[in-house]
Enzyme design. Structure first.
Site, mmCIF file in Angstrom:
data_model
loop_
_atom_site.group_PDB
_atom_site.id
_atom_site.type_symbol
_atom_site.label_atom_id
_atom_site.label_comp_id
_atom_site.label_asym_id
_atom_site.label_seq_id
_atom_site.Cartn_x
_atom_site.Cartn_y
_atom_site.Cartn_z
ATOM 1 N N CYS A 451 0.836 -1.204 0.000
ATOM 2 C CA CYS A 451 0.000 0.000 0.000
ATOM 3 C C CYS A 451 0.870 1.253 0.000
ATOM 4 C CB CYS A 451 -0.921 0.005 1.214
ATOM 5 S SG CYS A 451 -1.974 1.468 1.307
ATOM 6 N N LYS A 491 1.022 -9.566 -0.402
ATOM 7 C CA LYS A 491 1.013 -8.773 -1.632
ATOM 8 C C LYS A 491 2.073 -7.683 -1.480
ATOM 9 C CE LYS A 491 -2.058 -6.438 -4.906
ATOM 10 N NZ LYS A 491 -1.431 -5.119 -5.078
ATOM 11 N N HIS A 532 3.108 -6.537 -7.415
ATOM 12 C CA HIS A 532 2.690 -5.409 -8.256
ATOM 13 C C HIS A 532 3.948 -4.840 -8.904
ATOM 14 C CE1 HIS A 532 0.246 -1.385 -8.575
ATOM 15 N NE2 HIS A 532 0.829 -1.734 -9.704
ATOM 16 N N ASN A 591 0.724 -8.643 -11.010
ATOM 17 C CA ASN A 591 -0.297 -7.600 -10.938
ATOM 18 C C ASN A 591 0.217 -6.328 -11.609
ATOM 19 O OD1 ASN A 591 -1.390 -5.359 -8.359
ATOM 20 N ND2 ASN A 591 -2.578 -5.996 -10.107
ATOM 21 N N ALA A 615 -6.947 -5.174 -11.363
ATOM 22 C CA ALA A 615 -7.449 -4.102 -10.499
ATOM 23 C C ALA A 615 -8.214 -3.067 -11.325
ATOM 24 C CB ALA A 615 -6.294 -3.458 -9.733
ATOM 25 N N ARG A 616 -7.510 -2.033 -11.828
ATOM 26 C CA ARG A 616 -8.194 -0.961 -12.568
ATOM 27 C C ARG A 616 -8.874 -1.482 -13.825
ATOM 28 N NH1 ARG A 616 -3.800 3.339 -13.729
ATOM 29 N NH2 ARG A 616 -2.512 1.458 -13.824
#
Length: 750
Positions: A451, A491, A532, A591, A615-616
């Protein structure tokens, strides 16, 4: 109001709002603080907004950085057909301006600022010229946002009862709510909605409506009956054949909702009546073990060399084994046929996940929950654990795949997992124990180590854990010890700094453990890692680095071989310390920027990941999962897309209620989704396929008026779309898009 909002990461440190400084262009306008917001969402809003609702930042605006990058990107073409990088290749007949004209460039929709959806760094005293900030007084100093609710509040003792036989009011004569049902219906609430054929979606699905007389469709499930004394009584209608049995007597479980934690359990957590023996034992051992490890690591090299054999044996004897070993975990599986919906803050709500599962998502995650509010029993945080019954069905798999986990039982698997954030091991360990105890339908517990939000990072959680590998290992190891049969996953991002990736070392540590603990304790037990392909510093700018993801995937593929090499040839590792025992397979998921079935297949084949997390791409077109399953680009018509919006509205009313508050909540989250969904450019008007997530369109018109409306980036048009299913907005309703410096405030009716 802000003084009452605790810090969800470190309660001992109070949240501070930025000082008033120079007026800046808003990259992320103020968002309303609502009771149902999760802890991290509330805290973000407090830190992000100035006293007058103005964001203050000591960094270069993200929008400026994006604009500069786009100018560089647009200067080159990507193929021989003059496809310009960063510009959606729309067919000439749909462009509002001729190709090559200045208007064509000026008419492009502004870049969607996904970084603006994250928190801007807060300012300090220097932002205000060193002047002391004047403290605002009064309990309503932050009442600058909209709200919605009934004009007159109906007492709960009356809300679900017949007119002449209400329940006993616990407040008696001191109750400030209305008890006169007819007065409430005539003056206290807005008229019934005429959408959904004037029928309540909740009642249609369950045979009863929990909103009762507060429902905006109450006319469809109420009637007036004549009693023996000649009086006419208002009563609610229930269809006993369609009524579902609630879970543990909790009415929140209606509508196919599972993982509902009882009010008693949340109250016990809040009052510290819930015992967490495993967590307490493990954290006590962890503290003592850490002290001994630190003592040994602080010895000089010459001191270690001078130690006698007896002293070395004495040092080994000081190490105490963990109080217990982990339970053997349920086997999980990730494969090409299991595309994953990412944990999405705000957007990853139950109605949206339900829609994605219906369209082919095989694995889903809750929004990120903060650990401290969870074991403090906060209602808003436990609400994130709710899932739809479609999410607890087994994922679709190909049983012939050779890489499938040994002894994997698909019938015992499910789709829904949860993600948590913590900045200290004891927080993550306690959260893992109570989640595995109170949430019955849970595939995995995922620790967020990526995050980028400033509030989370600054206090040592999220992507800050990438710079604290020893602490991260302790968290995973401890969570694995107390989570029962629920596997633990992580993650991560490439690293915190651009150009200085650390994911390879992080993955090695999660797979084998650190050098200081590997021999004594074995593997930490991480069952899967999602990477990610961006650093924290990059946020969402620039393309995800799939070449680096492929490099990390190669490391994970060597996991089994390296595990065997590190294993003592005399003693086999305890299966309980390994993920997916007996083979100890570690799954690896990529990701970043997946927006088509072509992207998905390319990442599976060339990056060698087990699966891809979306995701998006799913926010813009949730039928991406359907495209992946069918292996083709789907040109969805405007009417089909509108049907998905209608489904979201229906699912939202079922999840949040059909009263004024529930309708407003559904409207709010539908608008949040439309702030992404409007970016979709129909496949049928593109010159080149597949589309790119980074492309933004020049000004264009759709193939019909509805398609043009759905493509509008004007929030007022989003409001019109919402009104098709939720009726006119409440007079106090406001909406401020995350990606634009504008807001919506409806004019008072009449």
């Amino acid at each position: 109001m802000t003084d009452e909002i605790p810090n969800p990461v470190q309660p001992e440190k109070s949240l501070k709002r930025p000082l008033d400084g120079e007026q800046l262009e808003e990259a992320h306008p103020p968002q309303p603080i609502l009771p149902e917001d999760s802890a991290v969402t509330k805290a973000e809003k407090v830190e992000r907004n100035g006293a007058n609702g103005n964001s203050v930042s000591n960094e270069e605006p993200v929008a400026k950085r994006i604009k500069t990058e786009e100018q560089n990107h647009n200067s080159t073409a990507t193929d021989s057909r003059d496809r310009v990088r960063g510009i959606a290749p729309i067919k000439a007949e749909y462009l509002l301006h001729p190709a090559g004209s200045r208007s064509a460039t000026d008419g492009r929709n502004p870049a969607a600022n996904d970084d603006a959806a994250e928190e801007k760094p807060r300012g300090d005293n220097r932002d205000n010229g060193g002047k002391k900030k004047k403290k605002e007084k009064g309990q309503n100093k932050d009442r600058q946002f909209g709200s919605w609710g009934d004009k007159i509040k109906l007492c709960n003792s009356t809300s679900n009862s017949p007119e002449f036989s209400p329940k006993e009011c616990s407040f008696g004569e001191s109750c400030k709510c209305e008890h006169d049902l007819r007065k409430y219906l005539a003056e206290g609430k807005r008229g019934d909605l005429t959408t959904f054929n004037s029928k309540c979606p909740v009642w249609e699905d369950n045979g009863t409506c929990l909103a009762g007389w507060k429902c905006r469709f109450v006319g469809s499930h109420s009637k007036e009956v004549k009693r023996e004394d000649g009086r006419m009584e208002l009563v609610l209608i229930e269809d006993l054949e369609r009524m579902r049995t609630t879970v543990a007597g909790d009415e929140e479980a209606l509508g196919g909702v599972v993982n509902v934690v009882s009010t008693k359990d949340k109250l016990d957590l809040a009052r510290r009546r819930t015992k967490m023996e495993k967590s307490d034992l493990y954290t006590n051992w962890l503290d003592k073990n850490s002290e001994e490890v630190n003592r040994q690591s602080n010895l000089r090299k010459d001191q270690k060399n001078d130690q006698t054999q007896e002293e070395k044996e004495e040092n080994r004897a000081r190490y105490v084994e963990p109080p217990f070993l982990p339970s053997e975990k349920r086997r999980i599986y990730f494969g090409p046929e299991t595309p994953v919906l990412a944990p999405l803050t705000t957007q990853g709500n139950l109605p949206f996940r339900r829609l994605c599962v219906e369209l082919g998502a095989q694995l889903t995650y809750s929004e990120m929950a903060m650990s401290i509010p969870l074991f403090q029993g906060q209602k808003s945080e436990w609400a994130l654990m709710k899932a739809h019954e479609s999410e607890i069905t087994p994922p679709r798999i190909n049983p012939d795949r050779s890489s499938i986990v040994q002894n994997y039982n698909n019938s015992k698997d499910l789709k829904f997992g949860t993600q948590i954030s913590a900045n200290k091991p004891f927080q993550a360990i306690k959260a893992a124990e109570i989640l595995s105890r109170f949430v019955p339908h849970l595939r995995v517990i995922d620790l967020n180590c990526g995050c980028p939000i400033e509030l989370v990072y600054r206090q040592g959680a999220g992507s800050a854990l990438l710079d604290a590998p020893s602490k991260l290992e302790k968290m995973i190891r401890g969570m694995n010890a107390v989570s029962g049969e629920v596997p633990i996953t992580a993650k991560i991002r490439m690293g915190t700094m651009t150009g200085k990736p650390t994911a390879l070392k992080t993955i090695e540590r999660l797979a084998f453990g650190g050098v200081e603990s590997r021999e004594r304790l074995g593997a930490p037990g991480c069952a899967a890692i999602t990477l990610h392909g961006r650093s924290r510093q990059q946020r969402y700018t620039k393309n995800a680095d799939w070449s680096y993801i492929a490099e990390c995937a190669a490391l994970v593929k060597s996991y089994n071989q390296k595990k065997d090499d590190l294993t003592d040839t005399i003693m086999e590792p305890d299966a309980r310390t390994l993920p997916n025992a007996p083979d100890g397979k570690l799954h690896f998921i990529g990701n970043g920027d997946c927006y088509s079935h072509v992207d998905y297949l390319d990442h599976i084949q060339n990056a060698s990941v087990d699966s891809v997390m979306v995701a998006r791409g799913a926010l813009i077109k949730p039928w991406l999962f359907e495209e992946i399953e069918k292996g083709q680009t789907l040109d969805k018509s405007a009417s089909e897309r509108l049907q998905y919006i209608e489904k979201f509205a229906r699912y939202g009313l079922e999840a949040w209620g059909s009263d004024e508050m529930g309708v407003g909540q559904t409207r709010r989250f539908l608008l949040e989704w439309l702030s992404f969904a409007h970016r979709y450019v129909p496949a049928g008007i593109l010159e080149h396929l597949p589309p790119s997530l980074q492309d933004r369109p020049p000004a264009y018109r759709g193939r019909n008026d509805l398609e043009t409306l759905l493509a509008s980036d004007n929030y007022m048009d989003w409001m019109k779309i919402c009104e098709m299913f939720l009726g006119p907005a409440h007079e106090g309703f406001k909406f401020q898009p995350k990606h634009k410096s504008n807001s919506y405030e409806i004019e008072a009716e009449g």
